[in-house]
Write an enzyme that holds these catalytic residues in place. Structure first.
Site, PDB file in Angstrom:
ATOM      1  N   MET A  99       2.860  34.860  24.328  1.00  0.00           N
ATOM      2  CA  MET A  99       3.799  33.991  25.059  1.00  0.00           C
ATOM      3  C   MET A  99       3.451  32.517  24.831  1.00  0.00           C
ATOM      4  O   MET A  99       3.309  31.740  25.786  1.00  0.00           O
ATOM      5  CB  MET A  99       3.762  34.325  26.563  1.00  0.00           C
ATOM      6  N   ILE A 101       3.711  29.226  21.652  1.00  0.00           N
ATOM      7  CA  ILE A 101       4.193  28.822  20.328  1.00  0.00           C
ATOM      8  C   ILE A 101       3.022  28.400  19.452  1.00  0.00           C
ATOM      9  O   ILE A 101       2.112  27.718  19.910  1.00  0.00           O
ATOM     10  CB  ILE A 101       5.196  27.654  20.462  1.00  0.00           C
ATOM     11  N   HIS A 118      10.502  40.512  17.230  1.00  0.00           N
ATOM     12  CA  HIS A 118      11.417  39.956  18.233  1.00  0.00           C
ATOM     13  C   HIS A 118      12.472  41.003  18.577  1.00  0.00           C
ATOM     14  O   HIS A 118      13.012  41.656  17.682  1.00  0.00           O
ATOM     15  CB  HIS A 118      12.077  38.690  17.671  1.00  0.00           C
TER      16      HIS A 118
END
Ligand code: GRF
Length: 211
Positions: A99, A101, A118
């Site tokens: 969670m 980037i 994803h």
């Protein structure tokens, strides 16, 4: 760039980065990943279930601080994650519900060697709550995507996708469950392809099955 075919006998060491439940991590550990071996799990969440799964599977598992931000790494912390993976001889990184980037040192060190999974057919429904986005939009087919990671959000070159039909009475939970089953199949398949050297990672439409 076409990746060199890996020596069939040599083991390609893989790190999984995850923040939560860890079902994709588990599926990768139990799946057919060719000569890829899941040899390290790193999490940014000390309470993540994935830590228990790693210990049950006998995979080295570490909690490492991601720094003080909520959705990205601190620069120094991301450098530490990258260095540790380098020191452990990690050659491929699989994001599985991380969670956070990745933008800095990990991406620089592992460019074209980071995959993510994803729960939608990208480029539709990137970002959070992809299954809800699909239901709200009213698509009849959605699915999952394994893709390389670039500096954007869910925007890197696609490795492979699996489609899932949306049923009239689907809820976010039922749809997510059927997508997850396909995720578990797709991720091992993508890693197996990577390890066999038949995908060219730096191009779009990079997936070239040998004829
Ligand atoms: C999966 O739906 C994956 O597609 C998304 O995050 C979720 C992780 O689930 N990126 P799990 O932790 O692997 O069970």
């Amino acid at each position: 760039m076409i990746l060199d075919k890996q020596d069939k006998d040599s083991v390609l060491r893989i790190a999984v980065l995850a923040s939560g439940r860890g079902s994709n991590f588990e599926a990768l550990c139990n799946g057919d990943t060719g000569n890829g071996r899941i040899s390290l799990l790193i999490t940014d969440n000390e309470k993540a279930d994935v830590l228990r799964k790693a210990s049950a599977l006998g995979v080295e598992a570490l909690y490492m601080s991601p720094g003080r931000y909520r959705t990205k790494f601190g620069e120094a912390e991301e450098r530490e994650w990258a260095q540790l993976m380098k020191d452990r001889g990690i050659e491929l990184i699989c994001l599985a519900g991380l969670m956070r980037i990745i933008k800095g040192p990990i991406l620089e060190e592992y460019q074209d060697r980071i995959m993510n999974i994803h729960p939608s057919l990208l480029p539709s429904f990137p970002g959070l709550h992809a299954q809800k986005q699909a239901l709200d939009y009213g698509v009849r087919i959605t699915g999952c995507t394994v893709h390389y990671v670039d500096a954007g959000v869910d925007s890197g070159p696609i490795v492979l996708q699996k489609a899932v039909h949306v049923k009239d009475d689907d809820t976010v939970e039922t749809l997510s469950g059927r997508i997850l089953q396909q995720e578990h199949i797709a991720y091992s398949e993508a890693v197996r392809l990577y390890c066999s050297g038949v995908i060219a990672s730096s191009e779009r439409y990079a997936y070239k099955r040998e004829q």
